[in-house]
Design a protein around this motif. Structure first.
Motif, PDB file in Angstrom:
ATOM      1  N   LYS A  10       0.817  -1.214   0.000  1.00 55.59           N
ATOM      2  CA  LYS A  10       0.000   0.000   0.000  1.00 55.59           C
ATOM      3  C   LYS A  10       0.849   1.260   0.000  1.00 55.59           C
ATOM      4  O   LYS A  10       0.392   2.311  -0.426  1.00 55.59           O
ATOM      5  CB  LYS A  10      -0.910   0.032   1.236  1.00 55.59           C
ATOM      6  N   SER A  11       2.065   1.144   0.494  1.00 54.98           N
ATOM      7  CA  SER A  11       2.870   2.367   0.647  1.00 54.98           C
ATOM      8  C   SER A  11       4.356   2.051   0.610  1.00 54.98           C
ATOM      9  O   SER A  11       4.782   0.966   0.973  1.00 54.98           O
ATOM     10  CB  SER A  11       2.517   3.052   1.965  1.00 54.98           C
ATOM     11  N   CYS A  12       5.109   3.051   0.149  1.00 54.05           N
ATOM     12  CA  CYS A  12       6.549   2.881  -0.004  1.00 54.05           C
ATOM     13  C   CYS A  12       7.248   4.183   0.390  1.00 54.05           C
ATOM     14  O   CYS A  12       6.832   5.261  -0.022  1.00 54.05           O
ATOM     15  CB  CYS A  12       6.871   2.531  -1.450  1.00 54.05           C
ATOM     16  N   LEU A  13       8.292   4.060   1.174  1.00 48.69           N
ATOM     17  CA  LEU A  13       9.123   5.189   1.584  1.00 48.69           C
ATOM     18  C   LEU A  13      10.467   5.041   0.888  1.00 48.69           C
ATOM     19  O   LEU A  13      11.139   4.027   1.036  1.00 48.69           O
ATOM     20  CB  LEU A  13       9.300   5.178   3.107  1.00 48.69           C
ATOM     21  N   ILE A  14      10.831   6.044   0.098  1.00 53.88           N
ATOM     22  CA  ILE A  14      12.075   6.004  -0.673  1.00 53.88           C
ATOM     23  C   ILE A  14      13.030   7.032  -0.096  1.00 53.88           C
ATOM     24  O   ILE A  14      12.688   8.212   0.020  1.00 53.88           O
ATOM     25  CB  ILE A  14      11.817   6.318  -2.164  1.00 53.88           C
ATOM     26  N   SER A  15      14.220   6.592   0.260  1.00 50.95           N
ATOM     27  CA  SER A  15      15.221   7.500   0.823  1.00 50.95           C
ATOM     28  C   SER A  15      16.483   7.461  -0.013  1.00 50.95           C
ATOM     29  O   SER A  15      16.730   6.506  -0.749  1.00 50.95           O
ATOM     30  CB  SER A  15      15.552   7.102   2.261  1.00 50.95           C
ATOM     31  N   GLY A  16      17.282   8.519   0.116  1.00 49.20           N
ATOM     32  CA  GLY A  16      18.552   8.553  -0.584  1.00 49.20           C
ATOM     33  C   GLY A  16      19.273   9.863  -0.355  1.00 49.20           C
ATOM     34  O   GLY A  16      18.687  10.840   0.124  1.00 49.20           O
ATOM     35  N   GLU A  17      20.539   9.860  -0.698  1.00 45.19           N
ATOM     36  CA  GLU A  17      21.351  11.071  -0.606  1.00 45.19           C
ATOM     37  C   GLU A  17      20.790  12.150  -1.524  1.00 45.19           C
ATOM     38  O   GLU A  17      20.064  11.856  -2.473  1.00 45.19           O
ATOM     39  CB  GLU A  17      22.801  10.761  -1.026  1.00 45.19           C
ATOM     40  N   GLY A  18      21.173  13.384  -1.271  1.00 44.08           N
ATOM     41  CA  GLY A  18      20.749  14.489  -2.121  1.00 44.08           C
ATOM     42  C   GLY A  18      21.406  14.427  -3.488  1.00 44.08           C
ATOM     43  O   GLY A  18      22.574  14.053  -3.608  1.00 44.08           O
ATOM     44  N   GLY A  19      20.638  14.771  -4.515  1.00 47.31           N
ATOM     45  CA  GLY A  19      21.190  14.899  -5.856  1.00 47.31           C
ATOM     46  C   GLY A  19      21.443  13.607  -6.601  1.00 47.31           C
ATOM     47  O   GLY A  19      22.159  13.607  -7.597  1.00 47.31           O
ATOM     48  N   ILE A  20      20.835  12.496  -6.150  1.00 45.72           N
ATOM     49  CA  ILE A  20      21.115  11.223  -6.823  1.00 45.72           C
ATOM     50  C   ILE A  20      20.022  10.794  -7.793  1.00 45.72           C
ATOM     51  O   ILE A  20      20.093   9.725  -8.373  1.00 45.72           O
ATOM     52  CB  ILE A  20      21.395  10.089  -5.816  1.00 45.72           C
ATOM     53  N   GLY A  21      18.979  11.618  -7.943  1.00 46.69           N
ATOM     54  CA  GLY A  21      17.974  11.319  -8.949  1.00 46.69           C
ATOM     55  C   GLY A  21      16.606  10.903  -8.437  1.00 46.69           C
ATOM     56  O   GLY A  21      15.781  10.443  -9.227  1.00 46.69           O
ATOM     57  N   LYS A  22      16.323  11.072  -7.150  1.00 47.81           N
ATOM     58  CA  LYS A  22      15.008  10.687  -6.633  1.00 47.81           C
ATOM     59  C   LYS A  22      13.894  11.497  -7.306  1.00 47.81           C
ATOM     60  O   LYS A  22      12.885  10.933  -7.721  1.00 47.81           O
ATOM     61  CB  LYS A  22      14.936  10.865  -5.108  1.00 47.81           C
ATOM     62  N   SER A  23      14.066  12.788  -7.401  1.00 50.25           N
ATOM     63  CA  SER A  23      13.031  13.634  -8.015  1.00 50.25           C
ATOM     64  C   SER A  23      12.881  13.324  -9.500  1.00 50.25           C
ATOM     65  O   SER A  23      11.771  13.317 -10.034  1.00 50.25           O
ATOM     66  CB  SER A  23      13.356  15.120  -7.817  1.00 50.25           C
TER      67      SER A  23
END
Length: 166
Positions: A10-23
């Motif tokens: 139902k839900s997912c939390l995505i984490s990562g360093e800044g500037g690595i392409g999440k957006s």
């Protein structure tokens, strides 16, 4: 992978360093949802500083009838107060049958007590590996691009929406 997660959780939390392409990933994911005709709302924390424009009741009504994917990119970009408000709204939405939730954030930028609430809300946590700046530049050099400097602006600014203006 995240699309599989959405269909199995139902839900997912995505984490990562800044500037690595999440957006950028979220932007591409949103395009795929649009192509498939999946009802969705993508909110980018970088550009949305308050939640007053989001009609959570309307989202719940849609989710009662059909699948609806709610994506909030970069919760770290909104204030602690709005992070808490968003969490409360998502806790209310999550039990709705058709609602799927995807949230992203930059590591080490969200208060741990608030982050704990998002961890408890989500069924799956994905550590986004991203790409390095150097590998992105190398990939661009191999592409038939007339002026690579335009794409470098996107990489330096960390703003995937510049791609639409190139």
């Amino acid at each position: 992978l995240v699309e599989d997660v959405i269909h199995s959780h139902k839900s997912c939390l995505i984490s990562g360093e800044g500037g690595i392409g999440k957006s950028y990933f979220v932007k591409c994911f949103e395009e795929e949802l649009t192509k498939k005709g999946t009802k969705h709302l993508c909110v980018y924390g970088k550009f949305c500083k308050d939640l007053s424009q989001i009609d959570f009741d309307a989202i719940a009504r849609i989710g009662e009838r059909e699948e609806f994917v709610f994506v909030f990119d970069a919760i770290n970009e909104i204030s602690d107060v709005f992070q808490e408000t968003l969490l409360e709204e998502l806790q209310r939405l999550k039990p709705v049958r058709g609602i799927r939730i995807v949230i992203t954030y930059r590591l080490y930028t969200v208060d741990e007590s608030i982050l704990q609430g998002y961890r408890e809300l989500t069924d799956m946590h994905y550590d986004f590996p991203g790409v390095s700046f150097e590998s992105a530049v190398e990939w661009l050099r191999k592409m038939p691009v007339e002026d690579i400097t335009e794409y470098l602006d996107v990489l330096y600014s960390n703003n995937p929406f510049l791609l639409g203006k190139l």
